[in-house]
Motif scaffolding. Structure first.
Motif, PDB file in Angstrom:
ATOM      1  N   VAL A 133     -24.963  -0.532  33.211  1.00 10.49           N
ATOM      2  CA  VAL A 133     -24.721  -0.834  34.621  1.00 10.49           C
ATOM      3  C   VAL A 133     -23.373  -1.546  34.691  1.00 10.49           C
ATOM      4  O   VAL A 133     -23.202  -2.605  34.078  1.00 10.49           O
ATOM      5  N   ASP A 134     -22.420  -0.947  35.393  1.00  7.85           N
ATOM      6  CA  ASP A 134     -21.056  -1.487  35.477  1.00  7.85           C
ATOM      7  C   ASP A 134     -20.495  -1.827  34.098  1.00  7.85           C
ATOM      8  O   ASP A 134     -19.866  -2.864  33.893  1.00  7.85           O
ATOM      9  N   GLY A 135     -20.753  -0.933  33.136  1.00  4.31           N
ATOM     10  CA  GLY A 135     -20.201  -1.093  31.788  1.00  4.31           C
ATOM     11  C   GLY A 135     -21.003  -2.001  30.872  1.00  4.31           C
ATOM     12  O   GLY A 135     -20.709  -2.076  29.684  1.00  4.31           O
ATOM     13  N   GLU A 136     -22.006  -2.680  31.387  1.00  8.29           N
ATOM     14  CA  GLU A 136     -22.847  -3.570  30.561  1.00  8.29           C
ATOM     15  C   GLU A 136     -24.094  -2.814  30.120  1.00  8.29           C
ATOM     16  O   GLU A 136     -24.826  -2.272  30.950  1.00  8.29           O
ATOM     17  N   ARG A 137     -24.346  -2.754  28.815  1.00 10.31           N
ATOM     18  CA  ARG A 137     -25.532  -2.068  28.305  1.00 10.31           C
ATOM     19  C   ARG A 137     -26.769  -2.662  28.965  1.00 10.31           C
ATOM     20  O   ARG A 137     -26.915  -3.878  29.060  1.00 10.31           O
ATOM     21  N   VAL A 138     -27.660  -1.795  29.403  1.00 10.19           N
ATOM     22  CA  VAL A 138     -28.846  -2.247  30.126  1.00 10.19           C
ATOM     23  C   VAL A 138     -29.785  -3.040  29.210  1.00 10.19           C
ATOM     24  O   VAL A 138     -30.584  -3.843  29.690  1.00 10.19           O
ATOM     25  N   THR A 139     -29.666  -2.867  27.909  1.00 10.13           N
ATOM     26  CA  THR A 139     -30.508  -3.599  26.962  1.00 10.13           C
ATOM     27  C   THR A 139     -30.001  -5.014  26.689  1.00 10.13           C
ATOM     28  O   THR A 139     -30.637  -5.763  25.958  1.00 10.13           O
ATOM     29  N   THR A 140     -28.857  -5.371  27.290  1.00 12.54           N
ATOM     30  CA  THR A 140     -28.345  -6.740  27.151  1.00 12.54           C
ATOM     31  C   THR A 140     -28.753  -7.556  28.378  1.00 12.54           C
ATOM     32  O   THR A 140     -29.077  -6.997  29.427  1.00 12.54           O
ATOM     33  N   ASP A 141     -28.722  -8.871  28.243  1.00 11.06           N
ATOM     34  CA  ASP A 141     -29.031  -9.738  29.389  1.00 11.06           C
ATOM     35  C   ASP A 141     -28.077  -9.467  30.546  1.00 11.06           C
ATOM     36  O   ASP A 141     -28.491  -9.415  31.698  1.00 11.06           O
ATOM     37  N   ALA A 142     -26.788  -9.268  30.243  1.00 14.47           N
ATOM     38  CA  ALA A 142     -25.788  -9.045  31.296  1.00 14.47           C
ATOM     39  C   ALA A 142     -26.088  -7.751  32.054  1.00 14.47           C
ATOM     40  O   ALA A 142     -26.003  -7.705  33.284  1.00 14.47           O
ATOM     41  N   ARG A 151     -28.019  12.334  29.955  1.00 15.48           N
ATOM     42  CA  ARG A 151     -28.727  13.529  30.426  1.00 15.48           C
ATOM     43  C   ARG A 151     -28.418  14.656  29.448  1.00 15.48           C
ATOM     44  O   ARG A 151     -27.243  14.908  29.161  1.00 15.48           O
ATOM     45  N   GLU A 152     -29.458  15.279  28.938  1.00 15.64           N
ATOM     46  CA  GLU A 152     -29.296  16.383  27.990  1.00 15.64           C
ATOM     47  C   GLU A 152     -28.402  15.992  26.816  1.00 15.64           C
ATOM     48  O   GLU A 152     -27.541  16.764  26.391  1.00 15.64           O
ATOM     49  N   GLY A 153     -28.558  14.751  26.346  1.00 14.84           N
ATOM     50  CA  GLY A 153     -27.824  14.281  25.178  1.00 14.84           C
ATOM     51  C   GLY A 153     -26.396  13.839  25.436  1.00 14.84           C
ATOM     52  O   GLY A 153     -25.718  13.397  24.512  1.00 14.84           O
ATOM     53  N   ARG A 154     -25.926  13.927  26.678  1.00 11.47           N
ATOM     54  CA  ARG A 154     -24.547  13.535  26.983  1.00 11.47           C
ATOM     55  C   ARG A 154     -24.541  12.384  27.968  1.00 11.47           C
ATOM     56  O   ARG A 154     -25.313  12.365  28.926  1.00 11.47           O
ATOM     57  N   GLU A 155     -23.645  11.417  27.734  1.00 14.69           N
ATOM     58  CA  GLU A 155     -23.508  10.294  28.664  1.00 14.69           C
ATOM     59  C   GLU A 155     -22.532  10.654  29.764  1.00 14.69           C
ATOM     60  O   GLU A 155     -21.537  11.338  29.516  1.00 14.69           O
ATOM     61  N   ARG A 156     -22.857  10.192  30.978  1.00 15.08           N
ATOM     62  CA  ARG A 156     -21.962  10.413  32.120  1.00 15.08           C
ATOM     63  C   ARG A 156     -22.050   9.209  33.037  1.00 15.08           C
ATOM     64  O   ARG A 156     -23.077   8.540  33.094  1.00 15.08           O
ATOM     65  N   GLU A 157     -20.953   8.949  33.743  1.00  9.55           N
ATOM     66  CA  GLU A 157     -20.922   7.849  34.713  1.00  9.55           C
ATOM     67  C   GLU A 157     -21.211   8.396  36.092  1.00  9.55           C
ATOM     68  O   GLU A 157     -20.716   9.459  36.469  1.00  9.55           O
ATOM     69  N   VAL A 158     -22.019   7.639  36.824  1.00 11.44           N
ATOM     70  CA  VAL A 158     -22.410   8.006  38.177  1.00 11.44           C
ATOM     71  C   VAL A 158     -22.205   6.771  39.049  1.00 11.44           C
ATOM     72  O   VAL A 158     -22.653   5.682  38.690  1.00 11.44           O
ATOM     73  N   SER A 159     -21.512   6.926  40.160  1.00  5.81           N
ATOM     74  CA  SER A 159     -21.339   5.805  41.094  1.00  5.81           C
ATOM     75  C   SER A 159     -22.332   5.959  42.233  1.00  5.81           C
ATOM     76  O   SER A 159     -22.475   7.043  42.789  1.00  5.81           O
TER      77      SER A 159
END
Length: 157
Positions: A89-98, A118-126
């Motif tokens: 989320v906004d560049g912060e890994r969701v598994t981190t506190d931030a 999605r389907e093994g590939r990362e993509r950014e979505v706004s």
């Protein structure tokens, strides 16, 4: 000139309303829910994760693994797909506190960058954050106590 510019910038900052923490208001049936950020999905599924909702106060996420997204809502329509895995989320890994904090602190109207797999590939979505009512699960009602058997009086002839 720099002094005037700094003075104007300071005056603008002082005149602006303070940015508060997420303003979670009670909502829903009997006011048992809280208005929370809507980032385009209604539910997540993951292993070893938790969502704590304190009615009218705050929402806290903790993720030990990346969650799959379900129940795509308005802000995510045409951007997210059922089963996308939330990575950041906004560049912060969701598994981190931030990253988890950022997920719960988005404000209505704010643009948030979600990284999904999605389907093994990362993509950014706004997405533009909305709001929705989230209700804590209701505790099950205890079973009603059994009624004692009724004794029927028999008429004597």
């Amino acid at each position: 000139m720099k002094t005037i510019t700094r003075a104007i910038a300071a005056a603008v900052l002082l005149a602006a309303p303070p940015v508060a923490a997420q303003d979670l208001r009670p909502c829903g049936e009997e006011g048992r829910g809280s208005v929370v950020p809507d980032l385009g999905f209604a539910n997540v599924s993951c292993r070893n994760c938790s969502i704590q909702l304190r009615t009218g106060e705050s929402i806290t996420y903790r993720f030990s693994s990346e969650p799959a997204l379900h129940g795509i809502t308005g802000p995510g329509r045409d951007r997210l797909r059922e089963g996308d895995v939330l990575v950041a989320v906004d560049g912060e890994r969701v598994t981190t506190d931030a990253g988890a904090r950022r997920l719960g602190s988005a404000r209505r109207g704010e643009t948030v960058r979600l990284t999904v797999r999605r389907e093994g590939r990362e993509r950014e979505v706004s997405v533009t954050a909305g709001e929705r009512c989230m209700q804590a699960p209701r505790a099950p009602k205890p079973p009603a106590p059994p009624h004692p058997p009724r004794m029927h009086a028999q008429a004597t002839p």
